[in-house]
Design a protein around this motif. Structure first.
Motif, PDB file in Angstrom:
ATOM      1  N   ALA A 174       0.835  -1.200   0.000  1.00  0.00           N
ATOM      2  CA  ALA A 174       0.000   0.000   0.000  1.00  0.00           C
ATOM      3  C   ALA A 174       0.866   1.245   0.000  1.00  0.00           C
ATOM      4  N   SER A 175       0.341   2.287  -0.613  1.00  0.00           N
ATOM      5  CA  SER A 175       1.019   3.592  -0.640  1.00  0.00           C
ATOM      6  C   SER A 175      -0.006   4.685  -0.392  1.00  0.00           C
ATOM      7  N   SER A 176       0.443   5.752   0.249  1.00  0.00           N
ATOM      8  CA  SER A 176      -0.406   6.927   0.441  1.00  0.00           C
ATOM      9  C   SER A 176       0.139   8.063  -0.414  1.00  0.00           C
ATOM     10  N   VAL A 177      -0.767   8.804  -1.034  1.00  0.00           N
ATOM     11  CA  VAL A 177      -0.396   9.960  -1.840  1.00  0.00           C
ATOM     12  C   VAL A 177      -1.185  11.148  -1.299  1.00  0.00           C
ATOM     13  N   VAL A 178      -0.473  12.109  -0.733  1.00  0.00           N
ATOM     14  CA  VAL A 178      -1.101  13.273  -0.111  1.00  0.00           C
ATOM     15  C   VAL A 178      -0.726  14.517  -0.916  1.00  0.00           C
ATOM     16  N   TYR A 179      -1.707  15.355  -1.209  1.00  0.00           N
ATOM     17  CA  TYR A 179      -1.429  16.569  -1.980  1.00  0.00           C
ATOM     18  C   TYR A 179      -2.555  17.581  -1.789  1.00  0.00           C
ATOM     19  N   GLY A 180      -2.308  18.794  -2.245  1.00  0.00           N
ATOM     20  CA  GLY A 180      -3.317  19.839  -2.188  1.00  0.00           C
ATOM     21  C   GLY A 180      -3.765  20.217  -3.585  1.00  0.00           C
ATOM     22  N   VAL A 181      -4.981  20.743  -3.693  1.00  0.00           N
ATOM     23  CA  VAL A 181      -5.519  21.228  -4.962  1.00  0.00           C
ATOM     24  C   VAL A 181      -6.220  22.553  -4.704  1.00  0.00           C
ATOM     25  N   LYS A 182      -5.871  23.577  -5.481  1.00  0.00           N
ATOM     26  CA  LYS A 182      -6.473  24.886  -5.324  1.00  0.00           C
ATOM     27  C   LYS A 182      -7.685  25.015  -6.236  1.00  0.00           C
ATOM     28  N   LYS A 183      -8.868  25.160  -5.632  1.00  0.00           N
ATOM     29  CA  LYS A 183     -10.096  25.400  -6.389  1.00  0.00           C
ATOM     30  C   LYS A 183     -10.640  26.743  -5.898  1.00  0.00           C
ATOM     31  N   ASP A 184     -11.927  26.810  -5.609  1.00  0.00           N
ATOM     32  CA  ASP A 184     -12.437  28.041  -5.007  1.00  0.00           C
ATOM     33  C   ASP A 184     -11.908  28.183  -3.587  1.00  0.00           C
ATOM     34  N   VAL A 185     -11.603  27.025  -2.979  1.00  0.00           N
ATOM     35  CA  VAL A 185     -10.922  26.996  -1.674  1.00  0.00           C
ATOM     36  C   VAL A 185      -9.840  25.924  -1.779  1.00  0.00           C
ATOM     37  N   ASP A 186      -9.023  25.816  -0.756  1.00  0.00           N
ATOM     38  CA  ASP A 186      -7.974  24.789  -0.756  1.00  0.00           C
ATOM     39  C   ASP A 186      -8.565  23.436  -0.381  1.00  0.00           C
ATOM     40  N   PHE A 187      -8.374  22.451  -1.258  1.00  0.00           N
ATOM     41  CA  PHE A 187      -8.769  21.076  -0.970  1.00  0.00           C
ATOM     42  C   PHE A 187      -7.526  20.289  -0.568  1.00  0.00           C
ATOM     43  N   PHE A 188      -7.663  19.476   0.469  1.00  0.00           N
ATOM     44  CA  PHE A 188      -6.575  18.627   0.926  1.00  0.00           C
ATOM     45  C   PHE A 188      -6.965  17.172   0.622  1.00  0.00           C
TER      46      PHE A 188
END
Length: 255
Positions: A174-188
């Motif tokens: 198993a692997s975890s991939v964590v990142y952010g995405v900028k939309k109208d607000v910050d999604f984690f």
């Protein structure tokens, strides 16, 4: 004269003995060679021995079915990951074969008055592979898909600050991939990709804050996603065990 003739006869008889032995020896050697590829006719042993290696038998797939992804995690887990979920039973995605491919998702907006709102979205996708003569063993095919899913998560559109780590204690890998995405607000976002034998699990979990609420705790999102992934792995084993029980009850008892 008679004595000389008799002597000559005996000499010829003795001289003939080595010739006879030699011929006999050649016949014996010829017999041995015929069994080991010596003096033999072309194609004489082609029917006795296969010319090519027998193809290896592929291992049988460990899991023959999938669990219901909408029931793969407990109701309490849904409450923890997606507070105020619109439908706690989840929304299943249509599939032509639920024993091979299935998925379910939940989403909800937890409003807290002046403190703002927290949005959460969770998706669990399951894909099962069988052994195939031209494609390989079930586990090998699942491992290839596992690697592809990790790469897909890393390349998510708009992703920034991507962090990939191995996630121990979840299935076979198993692997975890964590990142952010900028939309109208910050999604984690947190994606857990796991493989248990011939089944690949992709769990996507993300959160965002609205109306002045504090940003989601990324460490907590990851912790919750890992817990849900472990439950999902366990549910696959349970579903296959339950499938075997009716078959065992239907089969005649061993005498």
């Amino acid at each position: 004269m008679h004595r000389s003739a008799s002597r000559l006869t005996r000499l010829l008889a003795c001289a003939a003995v080595p010739v006879i032995l030699t011929v006999a020896g050649c016949s014996s050697d010829s017999g041995k060679d015929s069994g080991s590829g010596g003096d033999k006719k072309p194609g004489a042993s082609s029917s006795a021995k296969p010319s090519g290696k027998a193809s290896a038998t592929l291992e049988k797939a460990a899991f023959a079915t999938l669990s219901d992804p909408c029931k793969s995690i407990q109701t309490a887990t849904v409450d923890t990951l997606v507070p105020e979920a619109k439908d706690k039973n989840g929304t299943a995605t249509k599939s032509n074969d639920l024993t091979t491919r299935a998925s379910c998702s939940w989403n909800g907006l937890d409003e807290d008055g002046l403190k703002g709102s927290q949005y959460r979205w969770l998706s669990i996708s399951l894909v099962r592979y069988d052994s195939h003569a031209s494609l390989g063993s079930a586990n090998k095919r699942a491992e290839e898909q596992f690697n592809k899913q990790v790469e897909t998560a890393k390349a998510a559109e708009g992703a920034h600050d991507v962090k990939v780590e191995q996630a121990g204690g979840i299935g076979d890998q198993a692997s975890s991939v964590v990142y952010g995405v900028k939309k109208d607000v910050d999604f984690f976002n947190t994606t857990i990709v796991a493989r248990t034998q011939n089944v690949v699990i992709t769990l996507d979990y993300n959160g965002a804050a609205y109306e002045g609420a504090g940003a989601p705790d990324q460490a907590k999102l990851l912790e919750n996603a890992i817990a849900a992934a472990k439950e999902t792995v366990a549910s696959i084993g349970t579903a296959n065990q339950q499938q075997k029980q009716p078959e065992q009850q239907a089969s005649p008892s061993a005498q």
